[in-house]
Design an enzyme around this catalytic site. Structure first.
Site, PDB file in Angstrom:
ATOM      1  N   SER A   4       0.737  -1.256  -0.008  1.00 36.89           N
ATOM      2  CA  SER A   4       0.160  -0.081   0.126  1.00 36.89           C
ATOM      3  C   SER A   4       0.770   1.249  -0.103  1.00 36.89           C
ATOM      4  O   SER A   4       1.964   1.517   0.702  1.00 36.89           O
ATOM      5  CB  SER A   4      -1.031  -0.018   1.241  1.00 36.89           C
ATOM      6  OG  SER A   4      -1.389   1.278   1.252  1.00 36.89           O
ATOM      7  N   LEU A   5       0.362   2.115  -0.766  1.00 34.80           N
ATOM      8  CA  LEU A   5       1.079   3.544  -0.790  1.00 34.80           C
ATOM      9  C   LEU A   5       0.562   4.601   0.369  1.00 34.80           C
ATOM     10  O   LEU A   5       0.850   5.713   0.475  1.00 34.80           O
ATOM     11  CB  LEU A   5       0.796   4.157  -2.046  1.00 34.80           C
ATOM     12  CG  LEU A   5       1.606   3.411  -3.285  1.00 34.80           C
ATOM     13  CD1 LEU A   5       1.318   4.117  -4.626  1.00 34.80           C
ATOM     14  CD2 LEU A   5       3.017   3.488  -3.039  1.00 34.80           C
ATOM     15  N   SER A   6      -0.818   3.992   1.026  1.00 33.31           N
ATOM     16  CA  SER A   6      -1.345   5.225   2.000  1.00 33.31           C
ATOM     17  C   SER A   6      -0.235   5.583   3.096  1.00 33.31           C
ATOM     18  O   SER A   6      -0.157   6.705   3.458  1.00 33.31           O
ATOM     19  CB  SER A   6      -2.655   4.399   2.711  1.00 33.31           C
ATOM     20  OG  SER A   6      -3.581   4.276   1.585  1.00 33.31           O
ATOM     21  N   LYS A  31     -13.452  -4.390   4.458  1.00 32.73           N
ATOM     22  CA  LYS A  31     -14.152  -3.405   4.419  1.00 32.73           C
ATOM     23  C   LYS A  31     -15.609  -3.759   4.795  1.00 32.73           C
ATOM     24  O   LYS A  31     -16.162  -2.805   5.482  1.00 32.73           O
ATOM     25  CB  LYS A  31     -14.099  -2.764   2.904  1.00 32.73           C
ATOM     26  CG  LYS A  31     -12.816  -2.188   2.570  1.00 32.73           C
ATOM     27  CD  LYS A  31     -12.965  -1.462   1.098  1.00 32.73           C
ATOM     28  CE  LYS A  31     -11.726  -0.683   0.873  1.00 32.73           C
ATOM     29  NZ  LYS A  31     -11.856  -0.006  -0.534  1.00 32.73           N
ATOM     30  N   ASN A  56     -14.175   1.982   4.975  1.00 35.76           N
ATOM     31  CA  ASN A  56     -12.675   2.319   4.593  1.00 35.76           C
ATOM     32  C   ASN A  56     -11.752   3.219   5.558  1.00 35.76           C
ATOM     33  O   ASN A  56     -10.560   3.426   5.333  1.00 35.76           O
ATOM     34  CB  ASN A  56     -12.418   2.595   3.166  1.00 35.76           C
ATOM     35  CG  ASN A  56     -12.549   3.951   2.812  1.00 35.76           C
ATOM     36  OD1 ASN A  56     -13.613   4.829   3.361  1.00 35.76           O
ATOM     37  ND2 ASN A  56     -11.621   4.709   2.096  1.00 35.76           N
ATOM     38  N   ASP A  59     -13.914   6.145   0.010  1.00 37.85           N
ATOM     39  CA  ASP A  59     -14.147   6.131  -1.345  1.00 37.85           C
ATOM     40  C   ASP A  59     -15.163   6.808  -2.407  1.00 37.85           C
ATOM     41  O   ASP A  59     -14.568   6.896  -3.435  1.00 37.85           O
ATOM     42  CB  ASP A  59     -14.024   4.450  -1.802  1.00 37.85           C
ATOM     43  CG  ASP A  59     -12.877   3.541  -1.189  1.00 37.85           C
ATOM     44  OD1 ASP A  59     -11.697   4.185  -1.141  1.00 37.85           O
ATOM     45  OD2 ASP A  59     -13.123   2.470  -0.793  1.00 37.85           O
ATOM     46  N   GLY A  63     -16.998  -3.620 -14.396  1.00 41.45           N
ATOM     47  CA  GLY A  63     -16.626  -4.156 -13.031  1.00 41.45           C
ATOM     48  C   GLY A  63     -18.160  -3.921 -12.060  1.00 41.45           C
ATOM     49  O   GLY A  63     -18.981  -2.871 -12.312  1.00 41.45           O
ATOM     50  N   GLY A 112     -16.805  -4.000  -5.237  1.00 35.45           N
ATOM     51  CA  GLY A 112     -16.708  -2.982  -4.111  1.00 35.45           C
ATOM     52  C   GLY A 112     -16.471  -1.475  -4.520  1.00 35.45           C
ATOM     53  O   GLY A 112     -16.922  -0.560  -4.268  1.00 35.45           O
ATOM     54  N   TYR A 145      -4.041   1.788 -10.391  1.00 32.31           N
ATOM     55  CA  TYR A 145      -3.033   2.430 -10.517  1.00 32.31           C
ATOM     56  C   TYR A 145      -1.867   1.889 -10.520  1.00 32.31           C
ATOM     57  O   TYR A 145      -1.783   0.767  -9.958  1.00 32.31           O
ATOM     58  CB  TYR A 145      -3.128   3.972  -9.582  1.00 32.31           C
ATOM     59  CG  TYR A 145      -3.166   3.395  -8.132  1.00 32.31           C
ATOM     60  CD1 TYR A 145      -2.211   2.949  -7.524  1.00 32.31           C
ATOM     61  CD2 TYR A 145      -4.333   3.312  -7.473  1.00 32.31           C
ATOM     62  CE1 TYR A 145      -2.132   2.536  -6.232  1.00 32.31           C
ATOM     63  CE2 TYR A 145      -4.287   3.120  -6.121  1.00 32.31           C
ATOM     64  CZ  TYR A 145      -3.152   2.637  -5.657  1.00 32.31           C
ATOM     65  OH  TYR A 145      -3.439   2.124  -4.244  1.00 32.31           O
TER      66      TYR A 145
HETATM   67  P1  NAP Z   1     -13.597  -6.459  -6.501  1.00 30.56           P
HETATM   68  O1  NAP Z   1     -14.807  -6.243  -5.388  1.00 30.56           O
HETATM   69  O2  NAP Z   1     -12.902  -7.847  -6.410  1.00 30.56           O
HETATM   70  O3  NAP Z   1     -14.535  -6.237  -7.852  1.00 30.56           O
HETATM   71  C1  NAP Z   1     -13.694  -6.553  -9.056  1.00 30.56           C
HETATM   72  C2  NAP Z   1     -14.625  -6.512 -10.172  1.00 30.56           C
HETATM   73  O4  NAP Z   1     -13.817  -6.883 -11.480  1.00 30.56           O
HETATM   74  C3  NAP Z   1     -15.746  -7.696 -10.338  1.00 30.56           C
HETATM   75  O5  NAP Z   1     -16.845  -7.304 -10.983  1.00 30.56           O
HETATM   76  C4  NAP Z   1     -15.028  -8.798 -11.002  1.00 30.56           C
HETATM   77  O6  NAP Z   1     -15.753  -9.613 -11.738  1.00 30.56           O
HETATM   78  C5  NAP Z   1     -14.332  -8.200 -11.978  1.00 30.56           C
HETATM   79  N1  NAP Z   1     -12.925  -8.783 -12.721  1.00 30.56           N
HETATM   80  C6  NAP Z   1     -11.945  -9.338 -11.643  1.00 30.56           C
HETATM   81  N2  NAP Z   1     -11.082  -9.708 -12.546  1.00 30.56           N
HETATM   82  C7  NAP Z   1     -11.754  -9.550 -13.837  1.00 30.56           C
HETATM   83  C8  NAP Z   1     -10.985  -9.896 -15.200  1.00 30.56           C
HETATM   84  N3  NAP Z   1      -9.690 -10.329 -15.347  1.00 30.56           N
HETATM   85  N4  NAP Z   1     -11.559  -9.543 -16.298  1.00 30.56           N
HETATM   86  C9  NAP Z   1     -12.804  -9.068 -15.994  1.00 30.56           C
HETATM   87  N5  NAP Z   1     -13.138  -8.451 -14.914  1.00 30.56           N
HETATM   88  C10 NAP Z   1     -12.688  -8.803 -13.755  1.00 30.56           C
HETATM   89  O7  NAP Z   1     -12.626  -5.555  -6.381  1.00 30.56           O
HETATM   90  P2  NAP Z   1     -12.782  -3.748  -6.143  1.00 30.56           P
HETATM   91  O8  NAP Z   1     -12.482  -3.625  -4.714  1.00 30.56           O
HETATM   92  O9  NAP Z   1     -14.032  -3.434  -6.605  1.00 30.56           O
HETATM   93  O10 NAP Z   1     -11.415  -3.173  -6.742  1.00 30.56           O
HETATM   94  C11 NAP Z   1     -11.507  -3.233  -8.285  1.00 30.56           C
HETATM   95  C12 NAP Z   1     -10.085  -2.585  -8.667  1.00 30.56           C
HETATM   96  O11 NAP Z   1     -10.148  -1.020  -8.335  1.00 30.56           O
HETATM   97  C13 NAP Z   1      -8.639  -2.835  -7.860  1.00 30.56           C
HETATM   98  O12 NAP Z   1      -8.087  -4.039  -8.488  1.00 30.56           O
HETATM   99  C14 NAP Z   1      -8.254  -1.707  -7.570  1.00 30.56           C
HETATM  100  O13 NAP Z   1      -7.079  -1.648  -8.527  1.00 30.56           O
HETATM  101  C15 NAP Z   1      -8.976  -0.728  -7.892  1.00 30.56           C
HETATM  102  N6  NAP Z   1      -9.411   0.429  -6.811  1.00 30.56           N
HETATM  103  C16 NAP Z   1      -8.752   1.308  -6.698  1.00 30.56           C
HETATM  104  C17 NAP Z   1      -8.846   2.441  -5.637  1.00 30.56           C
HETATM  105  C18 NAP Z   1      -8.347   3.706  -5.666  1.00 30.56           C
HETATM  106  O14 NAP Z   1      -8.373   4.346  -4.711  1.00 30.56           O
HETATM  107  N7  NAP Z   1      -7.828   4.198  -6.999  1.00 30.56           N
HETATM  108  C19 NAP Z   1     -10.009   1.722  -4.714  1.00 30.56           C
HETATM  109  C20 NAP Z   1     -10.532   0.611  -4.618  1.00 30.56           C
HETATM  110  C21 NAP Z   1     -10.196  -0.048  -5.760  1.00 30.56           C
HETATM  111  P3  NAP Z   1     -15.949 -11.173 -11.030  1.00 30.56           P
HETATM  112  O15 NAP Z   1     -17.014 -11.129 -10.081  1.00 30.56           O
HETATM  113  O16 NAP Z   1     -16.547 -11.894 -12.402  1.00 30.56           O
HETATM  114  O17 NAP Z   1     -14.610 -11.728 -10.426  1.00 30.56           O
END
Ligand code: NAP
Length: 274
Positions: free
Chosen positions: A17-19, A67, A88, A103, A127, A130, A214
């Protein structure tokens, strides 16, 4: 300055984590005598760790996979945390453990920055996990916004869309992208490699792209979208903005975002500054 002296990030894994880097820079710049530490906590230990932190009057952040469970351990949730069913950020208010979801505010600020300061009317979301829920809750407050959701499992996109009045599932990814003025990647695609979560040629003219992923040097999606003439930003802006919103909750003052961006090894984009 009142506020917590010990700040922790609870996650598993958490070492990447970068936090801590970002928040310790903001604390130092603000002259605040507090430290931010990452703590790897296995799911079975979360409840006990939270009770110990409560006795230490610590505050902090929560990340994957805690979370949702954290929302059940808090005494009080903000409206945002209740809507998301996920926490979060947490702190003590008197003796009550308060859980929030920054978030949502982080996404809102990052989206407005890439859109040039305003909200979008038609948002395509890839997607349904979360991070996607934070996008849906934030965009539901935008005037007349419509959210079109696509994910690799059609049933998951439909179930997700049913949770939000302004959302519907896209029949195909290309249908979802047509006419969208903001496109959001909320999958992990592009985190480890240069995989693109969408065909760039399907973006509507003038569409802005916000990749929630990122990585150093930005993501392949951001590079490809910019090369095709679109405004694009990666997830660093959401990271900084959720961190800034959380810092505000803990200390009641705005952190210096340019210090946070520098700590992350990037120059602050002028559009994301207040
Ligand atoms: P999550 O709850 O696991 O949800 C991931 C989503 O992406 C699900 O809909 C999943 O579908 C889909 N997915 C996973 N692998 C995939 C693939 N190979 N091809 C296509 N779809 C795929 O994760 P999350 O917490 O929402 O986070 C998602 C991403 O957002 C993280 O990887 C992170 O990089 C980013 N994020 C960034 C921040 C920020 O502050 N910038 C904050 C939170 C998250 P399935 O249900 O079919 O697996």
């Amino acid at each position: 300055m009142t506020g917590p002296r010990l700040l922790v990030l609870l996650g598993h894994p958490v070492a990447h984590s970068l936090s801590p880097t970002m928040q310790n820079a903001a604390l130092q710049a603000g002259g605040i005598d507090a430290v931010y530490q990452a703590r790897d906590v296995v799911p079975e230990a979360l409840r006990e760790v939270v009770e110990t932190l409560r006795s230490e009057r610590a505050a902090g952040n929560v990340t994957i996979p805690h979370k949702h469970v954290m929302a059940t351990l808090c005494d009080r949730l903000t409206d945002a945390a209740r809507a998301a069913g996920a926490v979060n950020a947490f702190w003590l208010d008197a003796d009550a453990l308060v859980g929030d979801n920054t978030d949502i505010a982080g996404f809102d600020a990052a989206a407005r920055a890439v859109l040039g300061g305003h909200a979008a009317r038609r948002v395509a979301l890839i997607g349904a996990g979360g991070a996607a829920a934070a996008v849906a809750i934030a965009t539901r407050a935008w005037p007349d916004a419509e959210l079109v959701v696509w994910t690799r499992r059609a049933d998951a996109a439909k179930a997700f869309a049913q949770r939000f009045d302004h959302a519907r599932a896209a029949g195909t990814l290309r249908d979802g992208l047509a006419d969208a003025d903001l496109v959001v990647n909320a999958t992990p695609l592009g985190l480890q490699d240069d995989a693109l979560p969408l065909p760039i040629d399907a973006l509507a003219p003038g569409a802005a792209v916000l990749d929630l992923v990122y990585r150093p040097g930005e993501t392949a999606l951001v590079h490809a979208a910019r090369a095709a003439g679109h405004r694009a930003s990666d997830g660093m802006a959401m990271l900084v903005e959720q961190g800034a919103a959380t810092f505000m909750r803990w200390f009641g003052i705005e952190p210096d975002r340019s210090v946070m961006w520098r700590a992350l090894g990037r120059a602050a984009p002028s559009t994301s500054m207040p």
